[in-house]
Design a protein around this motif. Sequence first.
Motif, PDB file in Angstrom:
ATOM      1  N   PHE A 183     -14.545   8.493   3.179  1.00 29.10           N
ATOM      2  CA  PHE A 183     -13.295   7.729   3.224  1.00 29.10           C
ATOM      3  C   PHE A 183     -12.643   7.815   4.603  1.00 29.10           C
ATOM      4  CE2 PHE A 183     -13.402   8.521  -1.430  1.00 29.10           C
ATOM      5  CZ  PHE A 183     -13.162   7.236  -1.891  1.00 29.10           C
ATOM      6  N   THR A 184     -11.871   6.800   4.947  1.00 26.52           N
ATOM      7  CA  THR A 184     -10.926   6.861   6.053  1.00 26.52           C
ATOM      8  C   THR A 184      -9.542   6.644   5.452  1.00 26.52           C
ATOM      9  OG1 THR A 184     -11.191   4.489   6.486  1.00 26.52           O
ATOM     10  CG2 THR A 184     -12.567   6.005   7.754  1.00 26.52           C
ATOM     11  N   GLY A 185      -8.516   6.889   6.244  1.00 24.95           N
ATOM     12  CA  GLY A 185      -7.167   6.711   5.727  1.00 24.95           C
ATOM     13  C   GLY A 185      -6.294   7.894   6.054  1.00 24.95           C
ATOM     14  N   GLY A 186      -5.339   8.162   5.209  1.00 16.93           N
ATOM     15  CA  GLY A 186      -4.416   9.260   5.454  1.00 16.93           C
ATOM     16  C   GLY A 186      -3.327   9.321   4.415  1.00 16.93           C
ATOM     17  N   MET A 187      -2.308  10.110   4.704  1.00 15.08           N
ATOM     18  CA  MET A 187      -1.229  10.353   3.758  1.00 15.08           C
ATOM     19  C   MET A 187      -0.012   9.506   4.090  1.00 15.08           C
ATOM     20  SD  MET A 187      -0.743  12.208   1.018  1.00 15.08           S
ATOM     21  CE  MET A 187      -1.898  13.576   1.211  1.00 15.08           C
ATOM     22  N   VAL A 188       0.509   8.819   3.093  1.00 17.31           N
ATOM     23  CA  VAL A 188       1.768   8.094   3.214  1.00 17.31           C
ATOM     24  C   VAL A 188       2.816   8.878   2.430  1.00 17.31           C
ATOM     25  CG1 VAL A 188       3.022   5.974   2.641  1.00 17.31           C
ATOM     26  CG2 VAL A 188       0.677   5.846   3.495  1.00 17.31           C
ATOM     27  N   VAL A 189       3.877   9.294   3.096  1.00 17.54           N
ATOM     28  CA  VAL A 189       4.920  10.103   2.462  1.00 17.54           C
ATOM     29  C   VAL A 189       6.190   9.278   2.381  1.00 17.54           C
ATOM     30  CG1 VAL A 189       6.185  12.284   2.495  1.00 17.54           C
ATOM     31  CG2 VAL A 189       3.874  12.171   3.461  1.00 17.54           C
ATOM     32  N   ASP A 190       6.545   8.859   1.187  1.00 24.15           N
ATOM     33  CA  ASP A 190       7.780   8.101   0.985  1.00 24.15           C
ATOM     34  C   ASP A 190       8.977   9.047   0.971  1.00 24.15           C
ATOM     35  OD1 ASP A 190       6.376   5.768   0.832  1.00 24.15           O
ATOM     36  OD2 ASP A 190       6.513   5.540  -1.341  1.00 24.15           O
ATOM     37  N   TYR A 191      10.053   8.632   1.629  1.00 25.63           N
ATOM     38  CA  TYR A 191      11.294   9.406   1.686  1.00 25.63           C
ATOM     39  C   TYR A 191      11.013  10.869   2.067  1.00 25.63           C
ATOM     40  CZ  TYR A 191      12.751   5.260  -0.843  1.00 25.63           C
ATOM     41  OH  TYR A 191      12.968   3.961  -1.214  1.00 25.63           O
ATOM     42  N   PRO A 192      10.435  11.106   3.247  1.00 24.02           N
ATOM     43  CA  PRO A 192      10.014  12.458   3.623  1.00 24.02           C
ATOM     44  C   PRO A 192      11.150  13.457   3.779  1.00 24.02           C
ATOM     45  CG  PRO A 192       9.895  10.970   5.497  1.00 24.02           C
ATOM     46  CD  PRO A 192      10.170  10.117   4.302  1.00 24.02           C
ATOM     47  N   ASN A 193      12.376  12.973   3.970  1.00 28.07           N
ATOM     48  CA  ASN A 193      13.493  13.889   4.183  1.00 28.07           C
ATOM     49  C   ASN A 193      14.329  14.110   2.925  1.00 28.07           C
ATOM     50  OD1 ASN A 193      14.688  15.559   6.187  1.00 28.07           O
ATOM     51  ND2 ASN A 193      16.450  14.202   6.245  1.00 28.07           N
ATOM     52  N   SER A 194      13.819  13.615   1.784  1.00 29.12           N
ATOM     53  CA  SER A 194      14.543  13.766   0.520  1.00 29.12           C
ATOM     54  C   SER A 194      13.829  14.768  -0.372  1.00 29.12           C
ATOM     55  CB  SER A 194      14.646  12.414  -0.197  1.00 29.12           C
ATOM     56  OG  SER A 194      15.178  12.571  -1.496  1.00 29.12           O
ATOM     57  N   THR A 195      14.582  15.656  -0.981  1.00 32.03           N
ATOM     58  CA  THR A 195      13.994  16.670  -1.855  1.00 32.03           C
ATOM     59  C   THR A 195      13.472  16.061  -3.146  1.00 32.03           C
ATOM     60  OG1 THR A 195      15.507  18.343  -0.984  1.00 32.03           O
ATOM     61  CG2 THR A 195      14.404  18.843  -3.063  1.00 32.03           C
ATOM     62  N   LYS A 196      14.253  15.167  -3.766  1.00 30.75           N
ATOM     63  CA  LYS A 196      13.884  14.616  -5.066  1.00 30.75           C
ATOM     64  C   LYS A 196      13.013  13.368  -4.953  1.00 30.75           C
ATOM     65  CE  LYS A 196      17.967  16.360  -7.512  1.00 30.75           C
ATOM     66  NZ  LYS A 196      19.143  15.988  -8.329  1.00 30.75           N
ATOM     67  N   ALA A 197      13.289  12.504  -3.981  1.00 29.19           N
ATOM     68  CA  ALA A 197      12.591  11.218  -3.900  1.00 29.19           C
ATOM     69  C   ALA A 197      11.270  11.299  -3.135  1.00 29.19           C
ATOM     70  CB  ALA A 197      13.501  10.176  -3.250  1.00 29.19           C
ATOM     71  N   LYS A 198      11.004  12.402  -2.485  1.00 27.51           N
ATOM     72  CA  LYS A 198       9.798  12.532  -1.651  1.00 27.51           C
ATOM     73  C   LYS A 198       8.538  12.429  -2.503  1.00 27.51           C
ATOM     74  CE  LYS A 198       7.880  15.602   1.894  1.00 27.51           C
ATOM     75  NZ  LYS A 198       8.101  16.881   2.620  1.00 27.51           N
ATOM     76  N   LYS A 199       7.610  11.557  -2.096  1.00 25.44           N
ATOM     77  CA  LYS A 199       6.369  11.349  -2.833  1.00 25.44           C
ATOM     78  C   LYS A 199       5.203  11.242  -1.857  1.00 25.44           C
ATOM     79  CE  LYS A 199       7.927  11.131  -7.105  1.00 25.44           C
ATOM     80  NZ  LYS A 199       9.269  11.596  -6.750  1.00 25.44           N
ATOM     81  N   PHE A 200       4.090  11.890  -2.213  1.00 31.35           N
ATOM     82  CA  PHE A 200       2.878  11.878  -1.399  1.00 31.35           C
ATOM     83  C   PHE A 200       1.864  10.899  -2.009  1.00 31.35           C
ATOM     84  CE2 PHE A 200       4.823  15.919  -0.467  1.00 31.35           C
ATOM     85  CZ  PHE A 200       4.545  16.153   0.876  1.00 31.35           C
ATOM     86  N   PHE A 201       1.363   9.982  -1.191  1.00 37.85           N
ATOM     87  CA  PHE A 201       0.319   9.052  -1.613  1.00 37.85           C
ATOM     88  C   PHE A 201      -0.842   9.151  -0.624  1.00 37.85           C
ATOM     89  CE2 PHE A 201       4.170   7.322  -3.436  1.00 37.85           C
ATOM     90  CZ  PHE A 201       3.779   6.886  -4.700  1.00 37.85           C
ATOM     91  N   LEU A 202      -1.980   9.613  -1.096  1.00 40.14           N
ATOM     92  CA  LEU A 202      -3.176   9.651  -0.272  1.00 40.14           C
ATOM     93  C   LEU A 202      -3.836   8.275  -0.328  1.00 40.14           C
ATOM     94  CD1 LEU A 202      -5.141  11.239   1.484  1.00 40.14           C
ATOM     95  CD2 LEU A 202      -6.300  12.004  -0.597  1.00 40.14           C
ATOM     96  N   CYS A 203      -3.829   7.566   0.806  1.00 36.08           N
ATOM     97  CA  CYS A 203      -4.355   6.205   0.874  1.00 36.08           C
ATOM     98  C   CYS A 203      -5.741   6.246   1.522  1.00 36.08           C
ATOM     99  CB  CYS A 203      -3.429   5.314   1.689  1.00 36.08           C
ATOM    100  SG  CYS A 203      -1.763   5.183   1.003  1.00 36.08           S
ATOM    101  N   LEU A 204      -6.755   5.887   0.765  1.00 36.36           N
ATOM    102  CA  LEU A 204      -8.132   5.983   1.220  1.00 36.36           C
ATOM    103  C   LEU A 204      -8.773   4.599   1.281  1.00 36.36           C
ATOM    104  CD1 LEU A 204      -9.206   9.068  -0.929  1.00 36.36           C
ATOM    105  CD2 LEU A 204      -8.392   9.061   1.438  1.00 36.36           C
ATOM    106  N   PHE A 205      -9.543   4.362   2.334  1.00 42.32           N
ATOM    107  CA  PHE A 205     -10.211   3.085   2.548  1.00 42.32           C
ATOM    108  C   PHE A 205     -11.719   3.258   2.404  1.00 42.32           C
ATOM    109  CE2 PHE A 205      -6.387   3.219   5.195  1.00 42.32           C
ATOM    110  CZ  PHE A 205      -5.691   2.119   4.715  1.00 42.32           C
ATOM    111  N   VAL A 206     -12.363   2.269   1.816  1.00 42.87           N
ATOM    112  CA  VAL A 206     -13.807   2.309   1.599  1.00 42.87           C
ATOM    113  C   VAL A 206     -14.501   1.330   2.545  1.00 42.87           C
ATOM    114  CG1 VAL A 206     -15.681   1.993  -0.066  1.00 42.87           C
ATOM    115  CG2 VAL A 206     -13.471   2.886  -0.828  1.00 42.87           C
TER     116      VAL A 206
END
Length: 282
Positions: A183-206
């Motif tokens: 895979f190629t790609g990386g991590m997209v972190v939504d709302y990185p400075n928020s304690t509650k709203a912060k979410k990690f999405f590993l985005c992978l390309f084929v």
Amino acid sequence: MAGSGRRPEHRGPPELFYDKAEARKYSQNSRMIEIQSQMSERAVELLGLPEDQPCFLLDVGCGSGLSGDYISEEGHHWVGMDISSAMLDVAMEREVEGDLILADMGQGIPFRPGMFDGCVSISAVQWLCNADKKTHSPPKRLYRFFSTLYSALARGSRAILQLYPENSEQLELITAQAMKAGFTGGMVVDYPNSTKAKKFFLCLFVGTAGALPKALGAECADGEESQQAKFINERTRFRNAKGKSVKKSRDWVLEKKERRRRQGKEVRADTRYTGRKRRPRF
């Protein structure tokens, strides 16, 4: 395991702490349903699927089918796999539209090559970092998962895996095995400075290296792209937010209202007062 709004406190795999009654209770929790719908919507958005064209998706750790419900609402077809028989029983009781399979993702994705147009996973992949049995090796199980997932996805497709990592070392372990599998790609972190709203999405390309989608609630420099995941222990800061949390801002409120409108819910009309903070009362 289906997703929740907080990092799971359980250390063992889902089949060890879910019986059918608990699975049913989890699936009927309105708070969990709302959170699952939000994360599923974001995951499908990050897939970058073609508009007005039904796709065939894989839902890894589908649980009781809450994320699959959103996939079906978007007009796509899906197959869900989960290690918990109790959760799958509840999914069958709910008569979800997708097909279901009982399987351990750490043992690989049991589908023929190039079968799926994309993959989503909500709050499941981090469980592969735990050695719940003496025979379990987290790096080997992660590589088995990613290598077979890579094979099962069509060329040019994406896998969007939402997860709750415990630390940066766990993130590095997961992404290293994903890149090793091709895979190629990386991590997209939504709302990185928020304690509650912060979410990690590993985005992978084929097959092809694409530009990472922009994260919500974070400012990115023009032309800034990443082909691989890089992680640090420090929390990133907003450049123009003056230290204030993005959550509950006007933009955040408008996004939430628009999302609920798409879900068919009744929402008050937008006005100039939408998202405006009230003055404190004495």
